[in-house]
Design an enzyme around this catalytic site. Structure first.
Site, PDB file in Angstrom:
ATOM      1  N   ASN A   9      42.124  41.707  24.979  1.00  0.00           N
ATOM      2  CA  ASN A   9      42.311  43.150  25.189  1.00  0.00           C
ATOM      3  C   ASN A   9      43.817  43.385  25.315  1.00  0.00           C
ATOM      4  O   ASN A   9      44.415  43.060  26.339  1.00  0.00           O
ATOM      5  CB  ASN A   9      41.575  43.576  26.464  1.00  0.00           C
ATOM      6  N   TRP A  10      44.393  43.943  24.271  1.00  0.00           N
ATOM      7  CA  TRP A  10      45.857  44.101  24.252  1.00  0.00           C
ATOM      8  C   TRP A  10      46.328  45.284  25.087  1.00  0.00           C
ATOM      9  O   TRP A  10      47.529  45.462  25.276  1.00  0.00           O
ATOM     10  CB  TRP A  10      46.343  44.271  22.811  1.00  0.00           C
ATOM     11  N   LYS A  11      45.408  46.120  25.516  1.00  0.00           N
ATOM     12  CA  LYS A  11      45.761  47.302  26.331  1.00  0.00           C
ATOM     13  C   LYS A  11      46.842  48.117  25.609  1.00  0.00           C
ATOM     14  O   LYS A  11      46.815  48.198  24.387  1.00  0.00           O
ATOM     15  CB  LYS A  11      46.159  46.850  27.741  1.00  0.00           C
ATOM     16  N   HIS A  94      36.210  49.626  31.013  1.00  0.00           N
ATOM     17  CA  HIS A  94      37.266  48.801  31.597  1.00  0.00           C
ATOM     18  C   HIS A  94      37.741  49.410  32.917  1.00  0.00           C
ATOM     19  O   HIS A  94      37.813  50.635  33.046  1.00  0.00           O
ATOM     20  CB  HIS A  94      38.446  48.667  30.618  1.00  0.00           C
ATOM     21  N   GLU A  96      40.556  49.810  34.142  1.00  0.00           N
ATOM     22  CA  GLU A  96      41.710  50.720  34.025  1.00  0.00           C
ATOM     23  C   GLU A  96      41.257  52.107  33.565  1.00  0.00           C
ATOM     24  O   GLU A  96      41.829  53.119  33.973  1.00  0.00           O
ATOM     25  CB  GLU A  96      42.755  50.111  33.071  1.00  0.00           C
ATOM     26  N   GLU A 166      34.715  41.671  35.272  1.00  0.00           N
ATOM     27  CA  GLU A 166      36.148  41.594  35.564  1.00  0.00           C
ATOM     28  C   GLU A 166      36.401  42.088  36.986  1.00  0.00           C
ATOM     29  O   GLU A 166      36.509  43.305  37.220  1.00  0.00           O
ATOM     30  CB  GLU A 166      36.931  42.470  34.583  1.00  0.00           C
ATOM     31  N   GLY A 172      45.394  41.126  35.995  1.00  0.00           N
ATOM     32  CA  GLY A 172      46.844  41.275  35.924  1.00  0.00           C
ATOM     33  C   GLY A 172      47.562  40.871  37.201  1.00  0.00           C
ATOM     34  O   GLY A 172      48.742  41.158  37.372  1.00  0.00           O
ATOM     35  N   SER A 212      42.982  37.368  34.789  1.00  0.00           N
ATOM     36  CA  SER A 212      43.981  36.292  34.883  1.00  0.00           C
ATOM     37  C   SER A 212      43.519  34.964  34.285  1.00  0.00           C
ATOM     38  O   SER A 212      43.861  33.897  34.799  1.00  0.00           O
ATOM     39  CB  SER A 212      44.448  36.113  36.331  1.00  0.00           C
ATOM     40  N   GLY A 233      43.526  39.527  29.027  1.00  0.00           N
ATOM     41  CA  GLY A 233      44.559  40.557  28.947  1.00  0.00           C
ATOM     42  C   GLY A 233      45.904  39.934  28.608  1.00  0.00           C
ATOM     43  O   GLY A 233      46.189  39.599  27.457  1.00  0.00           O
ATOM     44  N   GLY A 234      46.729  39.752  29.624  1.00  0.00           N
ATOM     45  CA  GLY A 234      48.105  39.285  29.426  1.00  0.00           C
ATOM     46  C   GLY A 234      48.246  38.081  28.501  1.00  0.00           C
ATOM     47  O   GLY A 234      49.100  38.066  27.603  1.00  0.00           O
TER      48      GLY A 234
HETATM   49  P1  13P Z   1      44.519  39.901  32.619  1.00  0.00           P
HETATM   50  O1  13P Z   1      44.027  38.722  31.803  1.00  0.00           O
HETATM   51  O2  13P Z   1      45.921  40.311  32.274  1.00  0.00           O
HETATM   52  O3  13P Z   1      44.299  39.679  34.078  1.00  0.00           O
HETATM   53  O4  13P Z   1      43.607  41.158  32.202  1.00  0.00           O
HETATM   54  C1  13P Z   1      42.234  41.021  32.163  1.00  0.00           C
HETATM   55  C2  13P Z   1      41.672  42.236  31.551  1.00  0.00           C
HETATM   56  O5  13P Z   1      41.758  43.325  32.112  1.00  0.00           O
HETATM   57  C3  13P Z   1      41.048  42.128  30.223  1.00  0.00           C
HETATM   58  O6  13P Z   1      40.371  43.286  29.890  1.00  0.00           O
END
Ligand code: 13P
Length: 249
Positions: A9-11, A94, A96, A166, A172, A212, A233-234
């Site tokens: 997920n590149w956000k 998600h 967020e 999640e 993050g 993470s 994510g990251g």
């Molecule tokens: P991180 O891997 O950066 O913690 O993010 C997870 C995430 O929100 C994937 O959708």
């Protein structure tokens, strides 16, 4: 039998040039794997991502969509718009989107229904906040998130659902749920689905862990019996890290 899945997920990261470069590197380095590998770039680069990955096994998916079929919803994207360019999987729910864009269970339920009605596959995200875990309320929170959005669906809808647990406190933050915490929650999720529907549905749904995940912890998390992969994510923004996580599945 459920699939193994690693999704990035590149956000709100990577412009067009950066998208080209990361996807070119990912497709060159992708190992031979039975797992489904997916990336979710920003909406404006989805068409380009599909072109760049035309001969790759990596699937391009969307990060969000609106619940209406079309109409006066400035700034929004419909299921038909995604399908029409060749995207048939969408992330919904998600944390967020829930936290920063006010997406309630009621809104998410409408999004899931629209996506499924249009024949899309839904990657449904959910998970508790830190206070919920500290107060021992995490199982109740997760159960109600699932119940409010997914438990009124027809049993047949489940073939088009992927779950992504999640925990918000692990997103993050560098703080990962331990492999045991992930397994405990994933087993609980499967049990809850089995009770609401049946054991076949519960056994066949893929449940990803997100929060993470990194090359250093992926293998241990993925080794747990009820963890079918990860939503990253990251670490999905760095080709070598994402590839290492794919290799860990
Ligand atoms: P991180 O891997 O950066 O913690 O993010 C997870 C995430 O929100 C994937 O959708």
């Amino acid at each position: 039998m459920r699939s193994k899945i690693v999704a990035g997920n590149w956000k709100m990261n990577k412009n067009l040039a950066e998208t080209d470069s990361l996807l070119t590197e990912l497709s060159a380095k992708l190992p031979d794997t039975d797992a489904e590998v997916m990336v979710a770039p920003t909406f404006v680069n989805l068409t380009r991502a599909l072109q760049t990955l035309e001969s790759s096994k990596i699937e391009v998916i969307a990060q969000n969509m609106h619940y209406a079929e079309s109409g006066a919803f400035t700034g929004e994207i419909s299921a038909d718009m995604l399908l029409n360019i060749g995207i048939d999987t969408v992330i919904i729910g998600h944390s967020e989107r829930r936290a920063y864009f006010g997406e309630s269970d009621a809104i998410l339920s409408k999004k899931v229904i629209t996506a499924l009605k249009n024949g899309m596959r839904v990657m449904f995200c959910f998970g508790e906040e830190l206070d919920d875990r500290k107060s021992g309320n995490h199982f109740n929170v997760v159960e109600s998130q699932l119940k409010n959005v997914l438990f009124n669906l027809e049993p047949s809808a489940w073939t088009n659902i992927i779950l992504a647990y999640e925990p918000v406190w692990a997103i993050g933050t560098g703080e990962t749920a331990s492999p045991e915490q992930a397994q405990e929650m994933h087993a609980f999720i499967r049990k809850t689905i089995s009770e609401a529907f049946d054991s076949t549905i519960a056994t066949n749904v893929s449940i990803l862990y997100g929060g993470s995940v990194k090359p250093s912890n992926a293998e241990e998390i993925f080794s747990k019996p009820d963890v079918d992969g990860g939503l990253i994510g990251g670490a999905s923004l760095v080709a070598d890290d994402f590839i290492a996580i794919v290799k860990a599945i």
